[in-house]
Design a protein around this motif. Structure first.
Motif, PDB file in Angstrom:
ATOM      1  N   ASP A   1       0.907  -1.191   0.109  1.00 16.45           N
ATOM      2  CA  ASP A   1      -0.032  -0.121  -0.036  1.00 16.45           C
ATOM      3  C   ASP A   1       0.698   1.226  -0.178  1.00 16.45           C
ATOM      4  OD1 ASP A   1      -2.268  -1.619   0.112  1.00 16.45           O
ATOM      5  OD2 ASP A   1      -2.484  -1.380   2.380  1.00 16.45           O
ATOM      6  N   PHE A   2       1.801   1.225   0.820  1.00 19.22           N
ATOM      7  CA  PHE A   2       2.798   2.440   0.603  1.00 19.22           C
ATOM      8  C   PHE A   2       3.474   2.458  -0.506  1.00 19.22           C
ATOM      9  CE2 PHE A   2       2.126   2.677   5.408  1.00 19.22           C
ATOM     10  CZ  PHE A   2       2.426   4.046   5.504  1.00 19.22           C
ATOM     11  N   ARG A   3       3.867   1.560  -1.227  1.00 19.74           N
ATOM     12  CA  ARG A   3       4.680   1.540  -2.669  1.00 19.74           C
ATOM     13  C   ARG A   3       3.591   2.144  -3.634  1.00 19.74           C
ATOM     14  NH1 ARG A   3       9.436   2.140  -1.827  1.00 19.74           N
ATOM     15  NH2 ARG A   3      10.486   0.566  -0.500  1.00 19.74           N
ATOM     16  N   THR A   4       2.350   1.603  -3.210  1.00 21.10           N
ATOM     17  CA  THR A   4       1.355   2.128  -4.328  1.00 21.10           C
ATOM     18  C   THR A   4       0.893   3.625  -4.173  1.00 21.10           C
ATOM     19  OG1 THR A   4      -0.015   0.057  -4.472  1.00 21.10           O
ATOM     20  CG2 THR A   4      -1.306   1.915  -5.049  1.00 21.10           C
ATOM     21  N   TRP A   5       0.865   4.090  -2.841  1.00 22.31           N
ATOM     22  CA  TRP A   5       0.755   5.566  -2.458  1.00 22.31           C
ATOM     23  C   TRP A   5       2.146   6.467  -3.211  1.00 22.31           C
ATOM     24  CZ3 TRP A   5       4.027   8.229   1.040  1.00 22.31           C
ATOM     25  CH2 TRP A   5       3.615   9.614   1.127  1.00 22.31           C
ATOM     26  N   GLN A   6       3.146   5.562  -2.774  1.00 26.53           N
ATOM     27  CA  GLN A   6       4.380   6.519  -3.344  1.00 26.53           C
ATOM     28  C   GLN A   6       4.347   6.658  -4.716  1.00 26.53           C
ATOM     29  OE1 GLN A   6       7.974   3.797  -2.846  1.00 26.53           O
ATOM     30  NE2 GLN A   6       9.323   5.176  -3.801  1.00 26.53           N
ATOM     31  N   GLN A   7       3.971   5.755  -5.527  1.00 26.18           N
ATOM     32  CA  GLN A   7       3.886   5.977  -7.039  1.00 26.18           C
ATOM     33  C   GLN A   7       2.638   6.822  -7.501  1.00 26.18           C
ATOM     34  OE1 GLN A   7       6.050   4.744  -9.138  1.00 26.18           O
ATOM     35  NE2 GLN A   7       6.768   3.899  -7.478  1.00 26.18           N
ATOM     36  N   VAL A   8       1.703   6.925  -6.908  1.00 23.71           N
ATOM     37  CA  VAL A   8       0.520   8.003  -6.838  1.00 23.71           C
ATOM     38  C   VAL A   8       1.177   9.360  -6.736  1.00 23.71           C
ATOM     39  CG1 VAL A   8      -1.487   8.909  -6.083  1.00 23.71           C
ATOM     40  CG2 VAL A   8      -1.429   6.265  -6.389  1.00 23.71           C
ATOM     41  N   VAL A   9       1.984   9.549  -5.535  1.00 20.24           N
ATOM     42  CA  VAL A   9       2.282  10.900  -5.272  1.00 20.24           C
ATOM     43  C   VAL A   9       3.316  11.242  -6.374  1.00 20.24           C
ATOM     44  CG1 VAL A   9       3.820  12.049  -3.780  1.00 20.24           C
ATOM     45  CG2 VAL A   9       2.003  10.589  -2.782  1.00 20.24           C
ATOM     46  N   LEU A  10       4.275  10.371  -6.601  1.00 20.30           N
ATOM     47  CA  LEU A  10       5.532  10.694  -7.720  1.00 20.30           C
ATOM     48  C   LEU A  10       4.890  10.892  -8.991  1.00 20.30           C
ATOM     49  CD1 LEU A  10       8.482  11.032  -8.096  1.00 20.30           C
ATOM     50  CD2 LEU A  10       8.436   8.534  -8.486  1.00 20.30           C
ATOM     51  N   GLY A  11       3.867  10.103  -9.409  1.00 22.48           N
ATOM     52  CA  GLY A  11       3.205  10.504 -10.677  1.00 22.48           C
ATOM     53  C   GLY A  11       2.312  11.508 -10.742  1.00 22.48           C
TER      54      GLY A  11
ATOM     55  N   LEU B   1       9.462  22.012  -8.054  1.00 19.79           N
ATOM     56  CA  LEU B   1       9.171  23.021  -8.460  1.00 19.79           C
ATOM     57  C   LEU B   1      10.309  24.067  -8.639  1.00 19.79           C
ATOM     58  CD1 LEU B   1       6.491  23.908  -5.699  1.00 19.79           C
ATOM     59  CD2 LEU B   1       5.932  23.291  -8.115  1.00 19.79           C
ATOM     60  N   THR B   2      11.549  23.844  -8.142  1.00 17.05           N
ATOM     61  CA  THR B   2      12.665  24.642  -8.166  1.00 17.05           C
ATOM     62  C   THR B   2      13.263  24.079  -9.770  1.00 17.05           C
ATOM     63  OG1 THR B   2      12.890  24.977  -5.982  1.00 17.05           O
ATOM     64  CG2 THR B   2      14.752  25.461  -7.417  1.00 17.05           C
ATOM     65  N   THR B   3      13.521  22.915  -9.507  1.00 19.27           N
ATOM     66  CA  THR B   3      14.345  22.216 -10.907  1.00 19.27           C
ATOM     67  C   THR B   3      13.648  21.706 -11.985  1.00 19.27           C
ATOM     68  OG1 THR B   3      14.535  20.170  -9.961  1.00 19.27           O
ATOM     69  CG2 THR B   3      16.037  21.817  -9.227  1.00 19.27           C
ATOM     70  N   GLY B   4      12.330  21.382 -11.632  1.00 13.39           N
ATOM     71  CA  GLY B   4      11.601  20.686 -12.829  1.00 13.39           C
ATOM     72  C   GLY B   4      11.836  19.145 -12.928  1.00 13.39           C
ATOM     73  N   GLU B   5      12.854  18.798 -11.971  1.00 11.89           N
ATOM     74  CA  GLU B   5      13.292  17.448 -11.850  1.00 11.89           C
ATOM     75  C   GLU B   5      12.605  16.623 -10.756  1.00 11.89           C
ATOM     76  OE1 GLU B   5      15.074  16.068 -14.435  1.00 11.89           O
ATOM     77  OE2 GLU B   5      15.208  18.011 -15.542  1.00 11.89           O
ATOM     78  N   PRO B   6      12.091  15.390 -10.960  1.00 11.12           N
ATOM     79  CA  PRO B   6      11.448  14.705 -10.004  1.00 11.12           C
ATOM     80  C   PRO B   6      12.222  13.611  -9.311  1.00 11.12           C
ATOM     81  CG  PRO B   6      11.090  13.563 -12.021  1.00 11.12           C
ATOM     82  CD  PRO B   6      11.874  14.835 -12.404  1.00 11.12           C
ATOM     83  N   GLN B   7      13.685  13.651  -9.419  1.00  4.22           N
ATOM     84  CA  GLN B   7      14.443  12.722  -8.550  1.00  4.22           C
ATOM     85  C   GLN B   7      14.738  12.930  -7.216  1.00  4.22           C
ATOM     86  OE1 GLN B   7      15.923  14.682 -11.314  1.00  4.22           O
ATOM     87  NE2 GLN B   7      17.667  15.319 -10.580  1.00  4.22           N
ATOM     88  N   HIS B   8      14.385  14.336  -6.729  1.00  7.93           N
ATOM     89  CA  HIS B   8      14.682  14.497  -5.457  1.00  7.93           C
ATOM     90  C   HIS B   8      13.314  14.045  -4.517  1.00  7.93           C
ATOM     91  CE1 HIS B   8      17.926  16.988  -6.330  1.00  7.93           C
ATOM     92  NE2 HIS B   8      17.351  17.706  -7.293  1.00  7.93           N
ATOM     93  N   LEU B   9      12.108  14.205  -5.385  1.00  8.69           N
ATOM     94  CA  LEU B   9      11.006  13.674  -4.745  1.00  8.69           C
ATOM     95  C   LEU B   9      11.127  12.135  -4.545  1.00  8.69           C
ATOM     96  CD1 LEU B   9       8.153  13.978  -3.329  1.00  8.69           C
ATOM     97  CD2 LEU B   9       7.308  14.007  -5.749  1.00  8.69           C
ATOM     98  N   GLU B  10      11.219  11.573  -5.536  1.00 10.90           N
ATOM     99  CA  GLU B  10      11.648  10.187  -5.854  1.00 10.90           C
ATOM    100  C   GLU B  10      12.520   9.642  -4.699  1.00 10.90           C
ATOM    101  OE1 GLU B  10      12.316   6.706  -9.164  1.00 10.90           O
ATOM    102  OE2 GLU B  10      13.045   8.677  -9.613  1.00 10.90           O
TER     103      GLU B  10
END
Length: 195
Positions: A85-95, A173-182
């Motif tokens: 469930d946490f992994r699913t939530w993680q993918q939802v947030v990241l997506g 928001l600053t860089t436009g890159e998602p790797q930090h959130l990931e």
């Protein structure tokens, strides 16, 4: 102001219409006349529901956008019971945030209202509290299932995870890159699992 169901529906239609215009044009380029045209609302009707004008309407839009932050995470956020469930939530947030990129509707509205105004602070505080409660409940579920050590403080762990997510979103928001959130999500959930 106490509203009838019809009045609540009209007010909500105005808020959602204003949010749509703001997303298309930005806050500064959006006028009350634009909102009226979008929603088919008269000037007197608009000021009936938002007597203080644009600032009050923007605050209502900010509340609506804050609600959407959590809505897009459902039902995953409200169903955190297992590691899957946490992994699913993680993918939802990241997506969601990757798709949104640098354009965060809530951030756009909040920047115009002013983050230091009492109304704006209340919107953000309520959003973070609701998000924190959902994550805490999920971590409590893991603890009850014996998936993490009994001594772990669920609220503290949820606070750390949420802080990581918020930091990752800010970097996006600053860089436009998602790797930090990931990375924040990956390390935060891995840290929980290690506990």
């Amino acid at each position: 102001m106490t509203l009838t169901r019809k009045g609540e529906a009209t007010r909500q239609r105005i808020v959602e219409g204003a949010a749509e215009v703001i997303r298309e044009r930005g806050v500064l380029a959006t006028t009350l006349d634009d909102v009226r045209a979008q929603t088919g609302t008269s000037k007197s009707q608009l000021f009936h529901y938002f007597p203080d004008g644009k600032e009050e309407l923007l605050l209502a839009v900010a509340r609506w956008e804050a609600d959407r932050v959590l809505e897009v995470q459902q039902p995953s956020l409200g169903a955190l019971r297992t590691w899957d469930d946490f992994r699913t939530w993680q993918q939802v947030v990241l997506g969601h945030y990757t798709e949104q990129g640098r354009h965060c509707p809530l951030n756009v509205v909040m920047s115009q209202i002013g983050r230091n105004t009492p109304g704006a602070q209340a919107v953000v505080a309520q959003l973070m509290q609701r998000w924190l409660c959902e994550l805490t409940a999920g971590i409590e579920n893991l603890r009850a299932a014996g998936e993490i050590r009994p001594g772990l403080d669920p609220k503290q762990a949820a606070s750390a995870l949420l802080a990581g997510v918020q930091g990752g979103v800010l970097m996006l928001l600053t860089t436009g890159e998602p790797q930090h959130l990931e990375a924040a999500l990956e390390v935060g959930i891995a840290g929980l699992r290690a506990a």
